[in-house]
Design an enzyme around this catalytic site. Structure first.
Site, PDB file in Angstrom:
ATOM      1  N   LYS A   1       0.843  -1.205   0.000  1.00 38.09           N
ATOM      2  CA  LYS A   1       0.000   0.000   0.000  1.00 38.09           C
ATOM      3  C   LYS A   1       0.878   1.254   0.000  1.00 38.09           C
ATOM      4  CE  LYS A   1      -3.714  -2.631   2.112  1.00 38.09           C
ATOM      5  NZ  LYS A   1      -4.483  -3.068   3.266  1.00 38.09           N
TER       6      LYS A   1
ATOM      7  N   GLN B   1      -4.371  -1.612   9.410  1.00 43.27           N
ATOM      8  CA  GLN B   1      -4.398  -2.967   8.866  1.00 43.27           C
ATOM      9  C   GLN B   1      -5.089  -3.910   9.847  1.00 43.27           C
ATOM     10  OE1 GLN B   1      -3.526  -3.671   5.772  1.00 43.27           O
ATOM     11  NE2 GLN B   1      -3.893  -5.864   5.917  1.00 43.27           N
TER      12      GLN B   1
ATOM     13  N   ASP C   1     -10.886   2.807   3.951  1.00 45.79           N
ATOM     14  CA  ASP C   1     -11.224   1.379   3.936  1.00 45.79           C
ATOM     15  C   ASP C   1     -12.726   1.167   3.744  1.00 45.79           C
ATOM     16  OD1 ASP C   1      -9.506  -0.767   4.053  1.00 45.79           O
ATOM     17  OD2 ASP C   1      -9.098  -0.555   6.191  1.00 45.79           O
TER      18      ASP C   1
HETATM   19  N1  GUN Z   1      -6.870  -6.951   6.129  1.00 49.00           N
HETATM   20  C1  GUN Z   1      -7.252  -7.708   5.065  1.00 49.00           C
HETATM   21  N2  GUN Z   1      -7.880  -6.949   4.161  1.00 49.00           N
HETATM   22  C2  GUN Z   1      -7.928  -5.695   4.641  1.00 49.00           C
HETATM   23  C3  GUN Z   1      -8.461  -4.471   4.150  1.00 49.00           C
HETATM   24  O1  GUN Z   1      -9.048  -4.379   3.073  1.00 49.00           O
HETATM   25  N3  GUN Z   1      -8.303  -3.400   4.965  1.00 49.00           N
HETATM   26  C4  GUN Z   1      -7.674  -3.478   6.170  1.00 49.00           C
HETATM   27  N4  GUN Z   1      -7.581  -2.368   6.882  1.00 49.00           N
HETATM   28  N5  GUN Z   1      -7.174  -4.595   6.651  1.00 49.00           N
HETATM   29  C5  GUN Z   1      -7.302  -5.700   5.888  1.00 49.00           C
END
Ligand code: GUN
Length: 302
Positions: free
Chosen positions: A54, A98, A121
């Site tokens: 990311k 995350q 998100d």
């Molecule tokens: N963990 C797995 N997928 C995601 C996601 O799309 N966003 C976040 N914040 N954590 C994740």
């Protein structure tokens, strides 16, 4: 019949190209650079890889991006305090914590602490509610990526039967609402659905997001259906590494489906690109900017 492979690498490259152009346009017209903050608690190797990707993508597209690495034992209050500071920081337009956090931290408290305007998100209950009830919202990234890939192979989804296997807040529920907004007839199925195979066989569009390795078999798929595999099931190998498997048995499904996403190399790459769409969108919404084109679909192939 062998399915068309929906290539996540190629698709996400097209989308990122569109985002980079929009980021440059935003800077040229308004002198603004989107800012993303990512927060990782602990040292889960898979989460580290996702967050690094990311960060790298944000930088590659011309955005500012800051990473906060917190020890696994960080108290919940300390994390919430960091989120409050990021909420108040004008240089930060999007915040991503995350998931999953360590067990002593309540993910719901974390998600609801993030300012809705910075919820890139799309997981805050207000963002989720807006997706259902209408209004301009930040939509969670994996569902957005799924629908972009589906519409790339079939632009008009009106009247098609979409079956979503999985009911998570992260994928199942939001992707079902997005497909409803595309005029699909939507069935949300899950691991407890009676005769799941028969339900899947009625799908023109099948989204598998249940988290069970290769659960969807070739004979669960209607010939010609579009199959989107959201599964990321990590299985340790004899060499001490891990191999990724989807929720769909790819070798069987590819012989029946009309189009299918592979794992790896499918939806996951689109998730990261869609996070960048949301960071750009959040920046524009926060600043009342309407003259920058935010990609809402995959740009056509060059
Ligand atoms: N963990 C797995 N997928 C995601 C996601 O799309 N966003 C976040 N914040 N954590 C994740």
């Amino acid at each position: 019949m062998t399915a068309t492979i929906i290539d996540g690498k190629e698709a996400s490259a097209r989308l990122k190209d569109g985002i980079a152009k929009a980021v440059a346009d935003l800077k040229a017209k308004h002198g603004l650079v989107p800012g993303l903050a990512t927060v990782l608690i602990g040292d889960d190797p898979a989460s580290q890889v996702y967050v690094a990707s990311k960060q790298k993508t944000a930088h590659a597209l011309g955005m500012n991006s800051v990473q906060h690495d917190l020890p696994g034992a960080t108290p919940e209050a300390e994390l919430l305090d960091l989120i409050r500071r990021l909420n108040a920081d004008p240089k930060i337009n999007g915040i991503l914590v995350q998931l999953p956090p360590p067990k002593h931290i309540d993910p719901f408290k974390v998600i609801t602490a993030i300012a809705v305007a910075k919820d890139v998100d799309g997981l805050h209950p207000e963002s989720a509610g807006r997706l259902m009830a209408g209004g301009d919202s930040l939509v969670s990234c994996t569902p957005m990526g799924c629908v972009m890939m589906i519409k790339d192979v079939r632009p008009d989804l009106t009247g098609l039967h979409a079956v979503v296997v999985g009911r998570s807040n992260l994928v199942g529920k939001p992707v079902a609402h997005l497909l409803l907004n595309e005029n699909c007839t939507v069935t949300i199925a899950h691991s407890r659905t009676k005769d799941l195979a028969a339900v899947c066989r009625t799908a023109d569009i099948l989204v598998a997001a249940v988290g069970r390795r290769e659960m969807v078999r070739g004979d669960w798929i209607k010939p010609g259906a579009i199959v989107i595999d959201v599964g990321i099931n990590r299985v340790p190998t004899a060499e001490g590494k891990s191999k990724l498997y989807g929720d769909v048995n790819f070798a069987e499904a590819v012989e029946v489906a009309g189009a299918i996403t592979p794992v790896p190399g499918g939806v996951g790459l689109m998730t990261v690109a869609c996070l960048m769409v949301n960071t750009l969108k959040a920046t524009c919404l926060q600043n009342g900017i309407t003259d920058v084109e935010i990609p809402t679909r995959l740009p056509p192939r060059a």
